[in-house]
Design an enzyme around this catalytic site. Structure first.
Site, short mmCIF file in Angstrom:
data_model
loop_
_atom_site.label_atom_id
_atom_site.label_comp_id
_atom_site.label_asym_id
_atom_site.label_seq_id
_atom_site.Cartn_x
_atom_site.Cartn_y
_atom_site.Cartn_z
N GLU A 52 0.86 -1.19 0.00
CA GLU A 52 0.00 0.00 0.00
C GLU A 52 0.89 1.23 0.00
O GLU A 52 1.71 1.43 0.91
CB GLU A 52 -0.96 0.04 1.20
CG GLU A 52 -1.83 1.30 1.13
CD GLU A 52 -3.02 1.33 2.08
OE1 GLU A 52 -3.38 0.28 2.65
OE2 GLU A 52 -3.58 2.43 2.24
N ASP A 126 -2.15 12.12 -3.36
CA ASP A 126 -2.27 13.59 -3.33
C ASP A 126 -2.69 14.11 -4.70
O ASP A 126 -2.11 13.73 -5.71
CB ASP A 126 -0.93 14.21 -2.92
CG ASP A 126 -0.61 13.90 -1.46
OD1 ASP A 126 -1.43 14.21 -0.59
OD2 ASP A 126 0.46 13.32 -1.21
N LYS A 130 -2.96 21.96 -9.27
CA LYS A 130 -2.50 23.01 -10.18
C LYS A 130 -1.73 22.40 -11.34
O LYS A 130 -0.92 21.50 -11.14
CB LYS A 130 -1.60 23.99 -9.42
CG LYS A 130 -2.39 24.84 -8.43
CD LYS A 130 -1.54 25.95 -7.87
CE LYS A 130 -2.34 26.73 -6.85
NZ LYS A 130 -1.53 27.31 -5.82
N ASP A 162 -10.85 10.95 -5.57
CA ASP A 162 -12.05 11.79 -5.56
C ASP A 162 -11.84 12.98 -6.48
O ASP A 162 -12.61 13.93 -6.47
CB ASP A 162 -12.35 12.27 -4.13
CG ASP A 162 -11.18 13.05 -3.54
OD1 ASP A 162 -10.02 12.73 -3.88
OD2 ASP A 162 -11.41 13.97 -2.75
C1 LIG Z 1 -4.15 12.32 0.22
S1 LIG Z 1 -3.25 11.27 1.27
C2 LIG Z 1 -4.26 9.79 1.29
C3 LIG Z 1 -3.90 8.88 2.42
C4 LIG Z 1 -4.67 7.56 2.52
N1 LIG Z 1 -4.37 6.70 1.39
C5 LIG Z 1 -6.16 7.78 2.69
O1 LIG Z 1 -6.91 7.33 1.83
O2 LIG Z 1 -6.55 8.38 3.69
C6 LIG Z 1 -1.86 10.74 0.28
C7 LIG Z 1 -0.73 10.17 1.12
O3 LIG Z 1 0.29 9.68 0.27
C8 LIG Z 1 1.54 9.95 0.89
N2 LIG Z 1 2.58 9.94 -0.19
C9 LIG Z 1 2.64 10.77 -1.25
N3 LIG Z 1 3.72 10.49 -2.01
C10 LIG Z 1 4.34 9.45 -1.41
C11 LIG Z 1 5.53 8.73 -1.71
N4 LIG Z 1 6.27 9.02 -2.76
N5 LIG Z 1 5.88 7.71 -0.88
C12 LIG Z 1 5.13 7.42 0.21
N6 LIG Z 1 4.01 8.08 0.55
C13 LIG Z 1 3.62 9.09 -0.25
C14 LIG Z 1 1.34 11.30 1.54
O4 LIG Z 1 2.24 11.52 2.62
C15 LIG Z 1 -0.10 11.21 2.03
O5 LIG Z 1 -0.19 10.74 3.36
#
Ligand SMILES: C[S@@+](CC[C@H](N)C(=O)[O-])C[C@H]1O[C@@H](n2cnc3c(N)ncnc32)[C@H](O)[C@@H]1O
Length: 221
Positions: A52, A126, A130, A162
């Site tokens: 994951e 994420d 933009k 989303d």
């Molecule tokens: C918008 S959040 C969604 C978190 C979770 N999957 C949820 O549904 O609640 C995206 C997460 O991906 C993590 N993330 C983004 N790029 C990443 C990377 N290259 N390696 C590990 N984690 C990453 C961010 O720190 C963030 O916590």
């Protein structure tokens, strides 16, 4: 295989809120027991393995480890308070069928043996709305190709977003890929073992609809 540019970070923050003493303690004393290493993954060879990426606060990862104790889950997250939050959930259970990589997924993806994973979850990555930041999005054609190389034949990629254009983009990548077959016809229905996450709850509050994709890898050789 592509080398991902380390400067083009796909994540916004590693430390958001200050780390509480309890979280510091979990990261210092509990995390090392579960730290991902390639040797450990190979050692735990009898278990089906899942990855994951970006597990956030860990609700979905935790649910998967609890309902599938026979499987091994590799959870990757850069956000330290999120990792600590997952470790708190785990402390209340008996489960140890997981490994954690507390940093950028690109640092370990190449170390995961090819054709070793049953499935990969990328849930609500994420959005990077933009236009000038869109290249930072975690899911793109190159990364899908890389993730495929880590999957066993018949393995899956489960994706959720989303953000309409992000979802449509990834759906297009899957549809154009001759080796990926999208399994679900109703994109509002999540995969097995899904549990609503903090990020998903936020999107509901903000009136954005979450959509889900599950694609199976059907390579010929
Ligand atoms: C918008 S959040 C969604 C978190 C979770 N999957 C949820 O549904 O609640 C995206 C997460 O991906 C993590 N993330 C983004 N790029 C990443 C990377 N290259 N390696 C590990 N984690 C990453 C961010 O720190 C963030 O916590």
């Amino acid at each position: 295989m592509p080398e991902f540019n380390k400067l083009n970070r796909t994540f916004a923050r590693r430390i958001g809120k200050r780390l509480s003493n309890q979280n510091k303690e979990l990261l210092a004393n509990v995390l090392p027991t579960y730290l991902f290493s390639n040797e450990l993954v190979t050692f735990k060879s009898h278990q089906k393995k899942y990855l994951e990426i970006g597990f956030g606060m860990g609700e979905h990862l935790f649910n998967q480890i609890v309902i599938n104790p026979e499987n091994l889950y590799i959870g990757v997250e850069v956000y330290l308070n999120g990792i600590a939050s997952f470790l708190k959930l785990v402390a209340k259970s008996q489960n140890d069928n997981f490994l954690i990589w507390p940093n950028d997924v690109d640092m370990i993806l190449k170390d995961i043996p090819n054709r070793s994973l049953e499935g990969v979850y990328v849930l609500f990555p994420d959005p990077w709305h933009k236009r000038r930041y869109m290249k930072k999005r975690l899911m793109n054609k190159e990364r899908v190709e890389f993730l495929k190389s880590k999957l066993k034949t018949g393995g899956f990629i489960a994706f959720a977003s989303d953000i309409e254009d992000y979802f449509e983009n990834v759906k297009k990548i899957f549809l154009e890929d001759k080796e990926l077959i999208i399994q679900n016809t109703d994109f509002l229905l999540p995969h097995a073992g899904y549990i609503i996450t903090k990020y998903h709850q936020k999107s509901i509050r903000e009136n954005r609809e979450a959509q889900f994709l599950q694609a199976i890898l059907a390579r010929e050789t």
